[in-house]
Scaffold this motif. Structure first.
Motif, PDB file in Angstrom:
ATOM      1  N   ARG A 241       3.412  85.601  36.657  1.00 31.22           N
ATOM      2  CA  ARG A 241       2.547  86.271  36.025  1.00 31.22           C
ATOM      3  C   ARG A 241       1.185  85.850  35.082  1.00 31.22           C
ATOM      4  O   ARG A 241       1.140  84.902  35.468  1.00 31.22           O
ATOM      5  CB  ARG A 241       3.700  86.761  34.439  1.00 31.22           C
ATOM      6  CG  ARG A 241       4.500  87.586  35.339  1.00 31.22           C
ATOM      7  CD  ARG A 241       5.294  87.396  33.620  1.00 31.22           C
ATOM      8  NE  ARG A 241       4.635  88.383  32.500  1.00 31.22           N
ATOM      9  CZ  ARG A 241       5.654  88.868  31.450  1.00 31.22           C
ATOM     10  NH1 ARG A 241       6.772  89.285  31.625  1.00 31.22           N
ATOM     11  NH2 ARG A 241       4.622  89.744  31.120  1.00 31.22           N
TER      12      ARG A 241
ATOM     13  N   ASP B 133      -0.916  87.238  32.818  1.00 30.28           N
ATOM     14  CA  ASP B 133      -0.925  88.205  30.642  1.00 30.28           C
ATOM     15  C   ASP B 133      -0.959  87.446  30.073  1.00 30.28           C
ATOM     16  O   ASP B 133      -0.366  87.569  28.942  1.00 30.28           O
ATOM     17  CB  ASP B 133       0.021  89.069  31.093  1.00 30.28           C
ATOM     18  CG  ASP B 133       1.905  88.881  31.280  1.00 30.28           C
ATOM     19  OD1 ASP B 133       1.797  87.668  30.892  1.00 30.28           O
ATOM     20  OD2 ASP B 133       2.441  89.612  30.716  1.00 30.28           O
TER      21      ASP B 133
ATOM     22  N   THR C 184       1.806  85.246  29.614  1.00 29.54           N
ATOM     23  CA  THR C 184       3.323  84.869  29.363  1.00 29.54           C
ATOM     24  C   THR C 184       3.906  83.701  30.725  1.00 29.54           C
ATOM     25  O   THR C 184       3.656  84.095  31.632  1.00 29.54           O
ATOM     26  CB  THR C 184       4.485  86.384  29.711  1.00 29.54           C
ATOM     27  OG1 THR C 184       4.170  87.472  28.838  1.00 29.54           O
ATOM     28  CG2 THR C 184       5.770  85.808  29.812  1.00 29.54           C
TER      29      THR C 184
ATOM     30  N   GLN D 213       5.571  83.424  23.469  1.00 36.35           N
ATOM     31  CA  GLN D 213       5.602  83.998  24.654  1.00 36.35           C
ATOM     32  C   GLN D 213       5.366  83.902  25.663  1.00 36.35           C
ATOM     33  O   GLN D 213       5.253  82.994  26.994  1.00 36.35           O
ATOM     34  CB  GLN D 213       3.112  84.385  24.882  1.00 36.35           C
ATOM     35  CG  GLN D 213       2.718  84.516  23.466  1.00 36.35           C
ATOM     36  CD  GLN D 213       3.176  86.390  24.312  1.00 36.35           C
ATOM     37  OE1 GLN D 213       3.093  87.111  23.504  1.00 36.35           O
ATOM     38  NE2 GLN D 213       2.109  87.146  25.050  1.00 36.35           N
TER      39      GLN D 213
END
Length: 329
Positions: free
Chosen positions: A154, A156, A158, A189
């Protein structure tokens, strides 16, 4: 058609890949004629020149076949990758099966009549030597292509913690799930991705913090499914775990993923603490080390590359000679 030189008799998909399929594929690359599967073809059984590598042969029907092959002077190699005499009751179905007196007796009998035994670790070799002195320690290896793969992580913001494995780790998560949960409480997160068995449920996390991938069609698909930023490898100090290998750590390392692992048995011997990952000696260190890696992308990259270089020494092409020696004598 050339005679089959080696038949690999699998008992499961995951262990069968690492301990039967992958080694026999590597031997085929060296010109050997190899076949593997869950069922033994008649042309294998009827040809005494074919070496048969049997994975954890212990159920009554398979035992009768194995003992018959031994009586017919086939060269048999018994392959085992876990201490099946010391499974933990927390893994109920596994323990119930392997604790059965007939299954235990079959394991011993089938090891005794084999020409050789292959195992993953020295502690496991010590476990089986009383029944057969010709034991070959052949460590688990990953496919060569894995060290050239970049996982699809990922991007983003996270941070994904990840674990994948079999249903024999209930005790490990019961022991270490709490500290890992505390890290996730402190890092909104972050998420956890479990593959194969959803032990994240043990921690009582909200569903939105958990991703679960059920066991997939085959091990190569599983390896393509790994998408962690940080691998986690909780392991309880237990007699069963002393014979386990560091395979989870090696898989992650090959993909350039640093791992935070319990300072136990196989991980203690493999992880270079502070270089390829971190070894956890106390509960507070789960939060400390996971936080350090989650908060520092440069550290994750540096440790991941060191872990990849370490794993490159444990690919199947590096270890094929050990398999060849064990199988052919």
């Amino acid at each position: 058609m050339a005679d089959i030189e080696v038949f690999g008799w699998q008992s499961d998909h995951s262990g069968g890949y690492y301990r039967i399929q992958l080694p026999l594929q590597a031997l085929a690359m060296r010109g050997r004629v190899t076949v593997s599967g869950f069922y033994m073809p008649d042309l294998v059984r009827d040809n005494p020149k074919t070496v048969i590598v049997g994975q954890r042969i212990c159920d009554p029907h398979a035992t009768r076949v194995w003992q018959s092959l031994a009586a017919e002077d086939h060269r048999l190699v018994f392959e085992i990758d876990d201490d099946l005499w010391n499974t933990d009751p927390s893994s109920a179905s596994v323990h119930k099966y392997f604790a059965d007196e007939e299954i235990q007796a079959n394991l011993r009998r089938n090891i005794e009549v084999a020409a050789a035994v292959t195992v993953t670790t020295e502690p496991l070799a010590d476990r089986v030597r009383p029944w057969n002195p010709n034991v070959h320690v052949v460590p688990n290896a990953v496919p060569d292509w894995l060290v050239n793969r970049q996982p699809q992580q990922r991007g983003d913001g996270t941070i994904t913690l990840g674990w994948g494995g079999s249903p024999t780790h209930q005790m490990d998560w019961e022991r270490h799930g709490g500290p890992i949960h505390r890290f996730l409480d402190l890092h909104s997160q972050a998420e956890i991705h479990c593959i194969g068995n959803n032990y994240a449920r043990v921690m009582g996390l909200p569903q939105e913090r958990i991703r679960f991938t059920p066991w997939v069609a085959n091990v190569e698909t599983y390896l393509h499914t790994i998408d962690y930023h940080i691998g986690i490898a909780p392991l309880q100090e237990h007699i069963f775990n002393r014979s386990k290998s560091a395979l989870k750590v090696i898989e992650c390392g090959a993909l350039g993923i640093p791992v935070v692992a319990s300072d136990v048995g196989p991980y203690r011997d493999y992880v270079q603490d502070g270089i390829t990952g971190y070894l956890v000696r106390g509960d507070r260190e789960w939060v400390r080390y996971l936080s350090a890696l989650a908060n520092d992308s440069d550290m994750r990259v540096a440790m991941g590359e060191a872990a990849r270089a370490r794993a490159a020494q444990q690919t199947i092409s590096c270890l094929t000679p050990l398999w060849e020696k064990a199988i052919f004598g």
